[in-house]
Design a protein around this motif. Structure first.
Motif, PDB file in Angstrom:
ATOM      1  N   SER A 142      -3.228  -0.878   1.024  1.00  0.00           N
ATOM      2  CA  SER A 142      -2.700   0.318   0.356  1.00  0.00           C
ATOM      3  C   SER A 142      -2.882   0.234  -1.143  1.00  0.00           C
ATOM      4  CB  SER A 142      -1.210   0.470   0.665  1.00  0.00           C
ATOM      5  OG  SER A 142      -1.001   0.422   2.047  1.00  0.00           O
ATOM      6  N   VAL A 143      -2.673  -0.963  -1.687  1.00  0.00           N
ATOM      7  CA  VAL A 143      -2.819  -1.153  -3.121  1.00  0.00           C
ATOM      8  C   VAL A 143      -4.271  -0.958  -3.537  1.00  0.00           C
ATOM      9  CG1 VAL A 143      -2.913  -2.948  -4.864  1.00  0.00           C
ATOM     10  CG2 VAL A 143      -0.815  -2.579  -3.570  1.00  0.00           C
ATOM     11  N   LEU A 144      -5.163  -1.517  -2.763  1.00  0.00           N
ATOM     12  CA  LEU A 144      -6.571  -1.461  -3.142  1.00  0.00           C
ATOM     13  C   LEU A 144      -7.128  -0.058  -2.995  1.00  0.00           C
ATOM     14  CD1 LEU A 144      -7.517  -4.820  -1.488  1.00  0.00           C
ATOM     15  CD2 LEU A 144      -7.454  -4.339  -3.933  1.00  0.00           C
ATOM     16  N   LEU A 145      -6.704   0.653  -1.960  1.00  0.00           N
ATOM     17  CA  LEU A 145      -7.207   2.008  -1.760  1.00  0.00           C
ATOM     18  C   LEU A 145      -6.396   3.025  -2.554  1.00  0.00           C
ATOM     19  CD1 LEU A 145      -7.949   2.013   2.074  1.00  0.00           C
ATOM     20  CD2 LEU A 145      -9.550   1.722   0.191  1.00  0.00           C
ATOM     21  N   HIS A 146      -5.338   2.554  -3.186  1.00  0.00           N
ATOM     22  CA  HIS A 146      -4.484   3.409  -4.016  1.00  0.00           C
ATOM     23  C   HIS A 146      -3.731   4.447  -3.202  1.00  0.00           C
ATOM     24  CE1 HIS A 146      -4.650   3.618  -8.604  1.00  0.00           C
ATOM     25  NE2 HIS A 146      -4.371   2.426  -8.197  1.00  0.00           N
ATOM     26  N   ILE A 147      -3.818   4.359  -1.906  1.00  0.00           N
ATOM     27  CA  ILE A 147      -3.054   5.254  -1.042  1.00  0.00           C
ATOM     28  C   ILE A 147      -2.799   4.495   0.259  1.00  0.00           C
ATOM     29  CG2 ILE A 147      -5.146   6.285  -0.083  1.00  0.00           C
ATOM     30  CD1 ILE A 147      -2.439   8.658  -0.561  1.00  0.00           C
ATOM     31  N   SER A 148      -1.639   4.681   0.813  1.00  0.00           N
ATOM     32  CA  SER A 148      -1.341   3.980   2.054  1.00  0.00           C
ATOM     33  C   SER A 148      -1.825   4.785   3.241  1.00  0.00           C
ATOM     34  CB  SER A 148       0.162   3.740   2.172  1.00  0.00           C
ATOM     35  OG  SER A 148       0.414   3.068   3.372  1.00  0.00           O
ATOM     36  N   ASP A 149      -2.622   4.148   4.084  1.00  0.00           N
ATOM     37  CA  ASP A 149      -3.091   4.838   5.290  1.00  0.00           C
ATOM     38  C   ASP A 149      -2.213   4.471   6.485  1.00  0.00           C
ATOM     39  OD1 ASP A 149      -3.907   2.219   5.399  1.00  0.00           O
ATOM     40  OD2 ASP A 149      -5.778   2.653   6.447  1.00  0.00           O
ATOM     41  N   HIS A 150      -1.144   3.735   6.226  1.00  0.00           N
ATOM     42  CA  HIS A 150      -0.279   3.316   7.323  1.00  0.00           C
ATOM     43  C   HIS A 150       1.144   3.114   6.810  1.00  0.00           C
ATOM     44  CE1 HIS A 150      -1.611  -0.343   5.311  1.00  0.00           C
ATOM     45  NE2 HIS A 150      -0.510  -0.905   5.736  1.00  0.00           N
ATOM     46  N   SER A 151       2.062   2.899   7.712  1.00  0.00           N
ATOM     47  CA  SER A 151       3.445   2.624   7.343  1.00  0.00           C
ATOM     48  C   SER A 151       3.777   1.182   7.708  1.00  0.00           C
ATOM     49  CB  SER A 151       4.394   3.556   8.093  1.00  0.00           C
ATOM     50  OG  SER A 151       3.993   4.896   7.953  1.00  0.00           O
ATOM     51  N   ILE A 152       4.825   0.649   7.074  1.00  0.00           N
ATOM     52  CA  ILE A 152       5.288  -0.690   7.424  1.00  0.00           C
ATOM     53  C   ILE A 152       6.794  -0.677   7.599  1.00  0.00           C
ATOM     54  CG2 ILE A 152       5.552  -3.068   6.616  1.00  0.00           C
ATOM     55  CD1 ILE A 152       2.841  -3.141   5.751  1.00  0.00           C
ATOM     56  N   GLU A 153       7.233  -1.254   8.697  1.00  0.00           N
ATOM     57  CA  GLU A 153       8.662  -1.293   9.011  1.00  0.00           C
ATOM     58  C   GLU A 153       9.076  -2.716   9.337  1.00  0.00           C
ATOM     59  OE1 GLU A 153      10.054   1.642  11.954  1.00  0.00           O
ATOM     60  OE2 GLU A 153      11.375   0.096  12.751  1.00  0.00           O
ATOM     61  N   PRO A 154      10.189  -3.171   8.768  1.00  0.00           N
ATOM     62  CA  PRO A 154      10.685  -4.509   9.110  1.00  0.00           C
ATOM     63  C   PRO A 154      11.329  -4.498  10.498  1.00  0.00           C
ATOM     64  CG  PRO A 154      11.660  -3.674   7.057  1.00  0.00           C
ATOM     65  CD  PRO A 154      11.014  -2.524   7.743  1.00  0.00           C
ATOM     66  N   ILE A 155      11.062  -5.520  11.280  1.00  0.00           N
ATOM     67  CA  ILE A 155      11.677  -5.647  12.608  1.00  0.00           C
ATOM     68  C   ILE A 155      13.037  -6.323  12.468  1.00  0.00           C
ATOM     69  CG2 ILE A 155      11.470  -6.791  14.845  1.00  0.00           C
ATOM     70  CD1 ILE A 155       8.426  -6.536  14.499  1.00  0.00           C
ATOM     71  N   THR A 156      13.064  -7.355  11.644  1.00  0.00           N
ATOM     72  CA  THR A 156      14.311  -8.037  11.303  1.00  0.00           C
ATOM     73  C   THR A 156      14.597  -7.733   9.833  1.00  0.00           C
ATOM     74  OG1 THR A 156      13.163  -9.995  10.514  1.00  0.00           O
ATOM     75  CG2 THR A 156      13.670  -9.921  12.855  1.00  0.00           C
ATOM     76  N   ASN A 157      15.699  -8.167   9.328  1.00  0.00           N
ATOM     77  CA  ASN A 157      15.861  -8.158   7.878  1.00  0.00           C
ATOM     78  C   ASN A 157      14.818  -9.101   7.305  1.00  0.00           C
ATOM     79  OD1 ASN A 157      18.035  -6.458   8.114  1.00  0.00           O
ATOM     80  ND2 ASN A 157      19.552  -8.102   8.040  1.00  0.00           N
ATOM     81  N   ILE A 158      14.217  -8.719   6.193  1.00  0.00           N
ATOM     82  CA  ILE A 158      13.150  -9.550   5.656  1.00  0.00           C
ATOM     83  C   ILE A 158      13.349  -9.839   4.174  1.00  0.00           C
ATOM     84  CG2 ILE A 158      11.419  -8.741   7.297  1.00  0.00           C
ATOM     85  CD1 ILE A 158      10.310  -6.911   5.101  1.00  0.00           C
ATOM     86  N   GLU A 159      12.753 -10.944   3.747  1.00  0.00           N
ATOM     87  CA  GLU A 159      12.648 -11.277   2.328  1.00  0.00           C
ATOM     88  C   GLU A 159      11.177 -11.212   1.945  1.00  0.00           C
ATOM     89  OE1 GLU A 159      15.232 -14.772   0.727  1.00  0.00           O
ATOM     90  OE2 GLU A 159      14.456 -15.313   2.701  1.00  0.00           O
ATOM     91  N   VAL A 160      10.910 -10.612   0.800  1.00  0.00           N
ATOM     92  CA  VAL A 160       9.525 -10.522   0.346  1.00  0.00           C
ATOM     93  C   VAL A 160       9.446 -10.847  -1.141  1.00  0.00           C
ATOM     94  CG1 VAL A 160       9.000  -8.712   2.025  1.00  0.00           C
ATOM     95  CG2 VAL A 160       9.673  -8.091  -0.284  1.00  0.00           C
ATOM     96  N   THR A 161       8.242 -11.187  -1.601  1.00  0.00           N
ATOM     97  CA  THR A 161       8.020 -11.239  -3.044  1.00  0.00           C
ATOM     98  C   THR A 161       7.036 -10.137  -3.382  1.00  0.00           C
ATOM     99  OG1 THR A 161       6.284 -12.878  -2.758  1.00  0.00           O
ATOM    100  CG2 THR A 161       8.464 -13.703  -3.279  1.00  0.00           C
TER     101      THR A 161
END
Lengths: 241, 241
Positions: free
Chosen positions: A85-104
């Motif tokens: 999504s970052v590289l194409l500057h547009i997201s072609d998909h969605s992302i959903e957490p299954i559990t609670n998540i930690e990210v950087t």
DNA sequence: CGCCTAGTTGAGGTAAGTCAATTCACGTGG
DNA sequence: CCACGTGAATTGACTTACCTCAACTAGGCG
């Protein structure tokens, strides 16, 4: 300090110098948390930042206008969320957490700037992206040309191999928070049929998926049945030195 | 001199300076020709070079042990052949020319070296790779969640949109050398069913595929029927300036 | 002329889908 | 503490989209 998920992941592809490591460190701006079930971002949205999953599970998917859902892949610790999504500057998909998540969080601007300082970093990211693509290709083959039981077997083996790479699974099995509905949407099947296929594999004494645990009953028979060849997942030794 | 397929393709992603253009020029080592039907390279082989397709058609595919074939994508002029193989240092797929083709060769070593000289080039390649991945993802959705007729319609529209980007097609239609067997293996269908579906779409007055030509009879009705959204193909204006 | 490949069509089979009912675990509120 | 609702898994009965097998046509080419 060098042991962030991102450093571990990229280090497997490209041997990184101290200078490169320090650039990499500065990429990790913020640590963030997201709760299960609420989208990180949605298809059509423009991508400003990518994330590296530090703990928990997520999945990337696309929704069709009639409400059907196709899950493209599941993400486990160490994986990128939304790099494309970052590289194409547009997201072609969605992302959903299954559990609670930690990210950087990794900001798009920082990432592109880092490339110009340390080109080898760009190579490493390109490598990681290629591996992701190889996985999607394998899913395509899986859905296009294997029947339901083979598909399921292949999927469970692939997931096991990926988890093993980050120390979360082995040839014995692994803990797995996926529901049969998620499996169905990942494999292009109905939830009912997923249930039947899991029973079939269990009755055949190959894999058991029960109460959040996948147990490989006869690993070798399963790999043969599923035609599973983990080459495309292998993180070989650093290729750039 | 700037008008090689590679320059055209990457220039659409990243505005390239004269210095970068000249690095790019030096990448094009050899021009080569391959005949229809003979594999350029085979899965399992280690990838030493990638190619840019200059003229003709090809397809990338995987073979299963039982002889089944899944076609991952078709390549048209301007597309990379085997980029992923170079980056992963091993080919996870095979590539076969459909027609006689002309390509320009890009050596892996040259490509990686060029990255260190011009980091923006790496960004451009990463962009191109992301777009390829977005296409594979769309194919996954196509096969996983659409029925045969929608699948076919979506496929023909995507191909048309890609061809239009390189001046080989329009909303009216395009010349297309694919056989029904190739379509079948790309869409996860049997050749017999491909035939029936094509007839169905023709009878419905949406598309006609006859004697090497695809004709869009009612473009708008077809895009609606197939749920075709070409966003993921769009080459927007250069994002890096 | 005969062979091969691509396309076409019909008949019948089957893998997987849909609809529906049941069970169980869990949480929440009266 | 129990009634209730909700999400996940399970199983049966029936339907269907797509597959397989098979036969036939038409064009290209040695």
């Amino acid at each position: 300090m060098e042991n962030t998920p991102l450093v571990r992941k990229l280090g497997a592809f490209v041997a990184l110098s101290d200078a490169e490591l320090s650039v990499l460190q500065r990429l990790h701006k913020r640590r963030r948390n997201f709760v299960a079930g609420r989208d990180l971002f949605h298809q059509g949205q423009s991508g400003q930042a990518a994330y590296i999953l530090a703990s928990g599970w997520a999945f990337s998917y696309k929704i069709l206008p009639d409400g059907q859902r196709q899950i493209v892949d599941f993400q486990i610790p160490g994986d990128f969320l939304g790099l494309r999504s970052v590289l194409l500057h547009i997201s072609d998909h969605s992302i959903e957490p299954i559990t609670n998540i930690e990210v950087t969080e990794v900001l798009a601007s920082d990432l592109l700037e880092a490339f110009s300082q340390t080109p080898r970093l760009a190579t490493a990211i390109l490598w990681a992206a290629s591996r992701d693509e190889a996985m999607v290709v394998e899913h395509l083959v899986n859905i296009g040309r294997r029947n339901a039981a083979e598909r399921m077997a292949h999927f469970l083996l692939e997931l096991g191999a990926r988890l093993a790479l980050v120390g979360m699974g082995s040839r014995a099995g692994y803990a797995c928070p996926l529901t049969q509905y998620l499996l169905a949407d990942a494999l292009g099947l109905s939830a009912v049929h997923v249930n039947r296929v899991l029973r079939q594999l269990r009755d055949a004494g190959m894999v058991t998926f029960r109460e959040g645990f996948v147990t490989f009953d006869t690993y070798n028979r399963l790999t043969e049945f599923a035609d599973f060849d983990p080459t495309y997942l292998d993180q070989v030794n650093p290729l750039l030195r």
